[in-house]
Design a protein around this motif. Structure first.
Motif, PDB file in Angstrom:
ATOM      1  N   ARG A  46       0.858  -1.180   0.000  1.00 13.06           N
ATOM      2  CA  ARG A  46       0.000   0.000   0.000  1.00 13.06           C
ATOM      3  C   ARG A  46       0.896   1.232   0.000  1.00 13.06           C
ATOM      4  O   ARG A  46       2.113   1.123   0.073  1.00 13.06           O
ATOM      5  CB  ARG A  46      -1.027   0.005   1.130  1.00 13.06           C
ATOM      6  N   GLY A  47       0.252   2.410  -0.039  1.00 14.22           N
ATOM      7  CA  GLY A  47       1.022   3.642  -0.193  1.00 14.22           C
ATOM      8  C   GLY A  47       0.977   4.016  -1.664  1.00 14.22           C
ATOM      9  O   GLY A  47       1.245   3.164  -2.533  1.00 14.22           O
ATOM     10  N   PRO A  49       2.734   5.726  -4.051  1.00 21.20           N
ATOM     11  CA  PRO A  49       3.776   5.407  -5.044  1.00 21.20           C
ATOM     12  C   PRO A  49       4.001   3.905  -5.190  1.00 21.20           C
ATOM     13  O   PRO A  49       4.152   3.398  -6.315  1.00 21.20           O
ATOM     14  CB  PRO A  49       5.018   6.109  -4.488  1.00 21.20           C
ATOM     15  N   ASN A 166       1.685   5.847   7.001  1.00 20.32           N
ATOM     16  CA  ASN A 166       3.042   5.404   6.674  1.00 20.32           C
ATOM     17  C   ASN A 166       3.429   5.932   5.308  1.00 20.32           C
ATOM     18  O   ASN A 166       2.748   5.667   4.312  1.00 20.32           O
ATOM     19  CB  ASN A 166       3.174   3.881   6.679  1.00 20.32           C
ATOM     20  N   THR A 167       4.525   6.674   5.285  1.00 18.12           N
ATOM     21  CA  THR A 167       4.971   7.317   4.040  1.00 18.12           C
ATOM     22  C   THR A 167       6.444   6.993   3.776  1.00 18.12           C
ATOM     23  O   THR A 167       7.114   7.722   3.053  1.00 18.12           O
ATOM     24  CB  THR A 167       4.819   8.849   4.166  1.00 18.12           C
ATOM     25  N   ALA A 171       6.022   2.469   1.767  1.00 14.64           N
ATOM     26  CA  ALA A 171       4.936   3.048   0.952  1.00 14.64           C
ATOM     27  C   ALA A 171       5.431   3.502  -0.421  1.00 14.64           C
ATOM     28  O   ALA A 171       4.643   3.991  -1.232  1.00 14.64           O
ATOM     29  CB  ALA A 171       4.330   4.239   1.687  1.00 14.64           C
ATOM     30  N   ASN A 255      -5.475  12.383   1.671  1.00 15.32           N
ATOM     31  CA  ASN A 255      -4.486  11.523   2.335  1.00 15.32           C
ATOM     32  C   ASN A 255      -5.226  10.664   3.354  1.00 15.32           C
ATOM     33  O   ASN A 255      -6.452  10.800   3.511  1.00 15.32           O
ATOM     34  CB  ASN A 255      -3.394  12.376   2.995  1.00 15.32           C
TER      35      ASN A 255
END
Ligand SMILES: CSC[C@@H](O)[C@@H](O)C(=O)COP(=O)(O)O
Length: 365
Positions: A46-47, A49, A166-167, A171, A255
């Protein structure tokens, strides 16, 4: 070495199953577009990008292993695969943008004199591999540019950041966006502390960000989402920095749900609020956040903990996975790989970059 969400070499793709973290690090093979759709939908990966990268690389892997198709058949297969991948999750724009760009590229490759199935297949694989490489490069730029900006603009050093969801490396293809800014500040020795929210209901903060921060030995404290305001009041938070799934033309930003309330609380406390996002997460074709489709997830994410129901049977559940932060609450700015812009400046700045990029590509072709 930092965590890897994706392991790729030509013809082979595996993703770290994020549903098992932090207890188990298991890489699972992704051999086809269909399997990629499933790992994205189930949120094993997930995330914003990372979703696009896994989607495009799965196509590359399938192209590498598939039997040779006739040219038109191959083009049709690529276009249909991309369309299918876009349906995996609706809010993050990265997969949709990658699909659109790759489709245009395939059309362009197919009409080249001497184009063959083999030449198209090879160029699509290289395009997808480039997306992986470029994401890490862009994240590093976001990290460095964001860190320099915060050091100039934010009073009181070293800096304390509050972040959400979570980045990080998990991600993205590596390094991270909001977490990339944190990582850069830390490596410069200018980071005091990070507060990461648990990020209910899916707990990306508690399960994933906390894990990344511990793994990277970055000084950090986990808080429940409901503690964000008191943390801003009492813990010397210098700035809030979050990621994005889709930033639209006026700067409104979708977001992870809960971002909106953080921006409201930050404004109340006079703390600058930043979005850190690569241009691949920006969707200048939507005028404002009212046009963004917000994914709704299964009710079990709220009613169950570790597969065990904790709420009364019969209660209604609403589970939007994202919310939209209005541009006027993004008081610090939007940190991209091309610089830090106010929401009002973003559209013009990115349009200029795209024009220059277009000119450069034409010149090179
Ligand atoms: C660099 S990741 C940015 C966003 O994708 C992130 O903040 C987020 O909201 C992720 O949501 P998720 O539902 O876990 O895919």
């Amino acid at each position: 070495m930092s965590l890897e969400s994706v392991r790729y070499s030509r013809g082979s793709l595996a993703v770290l199953n994020q549903l098992l973290l932090p207890h188990e690090s298991r890489y699972e093979p992704v051999a086809s577009v269909k399997e990629a759709w499933e790992v994205i939908r189930s949120m094993k990966v997930r995330g914003a990008p990372a979703i696009a990268i896994v989607g495009c690389l799965s196509l590359a892997v399938e192209l590498e292993s598939n039997e040779v198709k006739e040219k038109d058949q191959l083009v049709m297969f690529i276009l249909e695969s991309l369309e299918f991948l876009v349906t995996s999750r609706p809010t993050a724009v990265n997969m949709a943008k990658a699909a659109e760009q790759l489709s245009a590229f395939v059309h362009q490759e197919a009409v080249r004199a001497n184009a063959t199935s083999e030449s198209i297949r090879k160029s699509v694989i290289e395009w997808a591999e480039d997306l992986l490489r470029k994401d890490v490069e862009d994240n590093k730029k976001i990290g460095d540019c964001g860190a320099q900006h915060l050091l100039q603009k934010v009073p009181g050093h070293p800096i304390t950041i509050l972040t959400h969801c979570n980045t990080g490396s998990l991600a993205t293809a590596g390094y991270g966006t909001a977490l990339g800014v944190i990582r850069s500040l830390h490596s410069m020795g200018r980071l005091a502390h990070v507060y990461c929210t648990e990020t209910r209901p899916y707990n990306q903060g508690a399960r994933l960000t906390a894990y990344e921060l511990v793994y990277e030995k970055i000084p950090a404290t986990l808080i429940a989402d409901s503690m964000a305001s008191i943390a801003m009041k009492e813990k010397g938070v210098s700035a809030v920095v979050v990621g994005a799934d889709r930033v639209v033309a006026n700067g409104d930003t979708a977001n992870k749900v809960g971002t909106y309330q953080l921006a409201i609380a930050a404004k109340h406390h006079g703390i600058p609020f930043y979005v850190a996002a690569p241009s691949t997460s920006c969707d200048l074709r939507l005028a404002d956040g009212g046009h963004i489709v917000i994914e709704e997830r299964p009710s079990q994410e709220l009613t169950d903990v570790n597969g065990k129901r904790i709420t009364a049977q019969g209660i209604g559940v609403w589970n939007p996975a994202f919310d939209v932060t209005p541009c006027d609450l993004i008081t610090g700015g939007i940190i991209t790989e091309h610089g830090v812009f106010s929401p009002q400046e973003l559209q013009a700045a990115l349009t200029k970059v795209m024009k220059e990029e277009g000119k450069r590509q034409k010149h090179e072709a």
